[in-house]
Design a protein around this motif. Sequence first.
Motif, PDB file in Angstrom:
ATOM      1  N   SER A  97      61.065 -15.621 -46.827  1.00 47.75           N
ATOM      2  CA  SER A  97      62.032 -14.593 -47.229  1.00 47.75           C
ATOM      3  C   SER A  97      63.445 -15.170 -47.282  1.00 47.75           C
ATOM      4  O   SER A  97      64.207 -14.903 -48.222  1.00 47.75           O
ATOM      5  N   ILE A 110      54.844 -10.131 -50.955  1.00 51.38           N
ATOM      6  CA  ILE A 110      56.303 -10.290 -50.969  1.00 51.38           C
ATOM      7  C   ILE A 110      56.924  -9.127 -51.740  1.00 51.38           C
ATOM      8  O   ILE A 110      56.282  -8.495 -52.587  1.00 51.38           O
ATOM      9  N   THR A 147      58.423 -10.430 -46.586  1.00 47.55           N
ATOM     10  CA  THR A 147      57.176 -11.190 -46.711  1.00 47.55           C
ATOM     11  C   THR A 147      56.200 -10.769 -45.621  1.00 47.55           C
ATOM     12  O   THR A 147      56.581 -10.641 -44.455  1.00 47.55           O
TER      13      THR A 147
END
Length: 365
Positions: free
Chosen positions: A280, A317, A359
């Motif tokens: 992330s 994600i 994520t």
Amino acid sequence: MINIALHIMELTQVNNRWGYMKIKVVSFILIVFLIVLFSLFYFRQSEEPQLVHYHKKPILTKSDKVHLDEDHTLIVQQNAVWKYLNQNIDNFVSVYGEPDRKDPSLYDFEWWVFKQEDFYIQVAVQNETIISIYSNTDTLDFSPLEIGQTIKEIEEIYRLQEEIEFDHIRFKLTEDDLQQRPVLRLSEEVFAQLYIDQFTEKLAGIRLLNKDAFELLKPYELFYWGEISEASEPDEDQWKAIEGGLEKQIFDLTNEIRAEYELEVLSWDDQAADAAKAHSQDMFEENYFSHYSLNGDGLKERLLAANAHYLSAGENIAAHYVDAPAVIHGWLNSEGHREALLKEEYTHLGVGVYQSFYTQNFIQK
């Protein structure tokens, strides 16, 4: 002459008597006519009553009692969760108990998270006042709405609106918004954002908002005039606390969804979380959005670098969602992400959030 005078007097008396008799006769005829007319009117009224529409405002005295059926709207909704909006948080706590934790948010309020065996609920608290509530639990009372209702059943109660306007603000919903997250106005001050599961076409979650929360979250295309409320920008330490709260909420909500589908709940895995956090942060700093890093590394390489051991793994994600409930329902409505959320083989989960990038790393051990 005397005889003539007497004769005239007799004629006058006769005329007077005759005039008096005429008056009596006319009076009698008139009285009879009125009696007959009244009788006809009276009996006609009783045989053919006239229809009259009128509204009379009832006056209640101390001895009067009003009884409502058990399914009356006022009875059904008097204990609904949305009634707590705009109330002091103490009123909610007195019914549902103390929260399991309090997570900071990006919007100048705290999420009070209540996790019980039979329900999960997030309550947004600002200055001791409840401004928003989220849950995906069907055991809570959201009357007249209900988790698990079909979209068709909801549309029978409400007409879904393309725009919501209040004060100096107007929100416009896109076609995707109307299908996946329409919004209803439950009262002048209370709104309900509905998260619709696109695969089952059922209500999967509800977010209740007052005007302040609506303005802070800005969940739809926004038009406004004058000034608008903006959340303060967090510093580095505040960001870390906010990200930590989002990670916990995503973990909790994932398990709530799995439990709904009678799947085993997942355990937290620190190594998988480290790999998720790193990805992330990398997406944010390098300005990309992909399962593959710019150097070509994928999930396998990231889990290996984080020393995470597994038999199988998967990854979700997301970016730029307003918060955890929003991103969870976004994943739930995407076929590939939904498959990861509901995969029976997975046993552990790590979540990593950095700024507005999210994520999830699922692993099987």
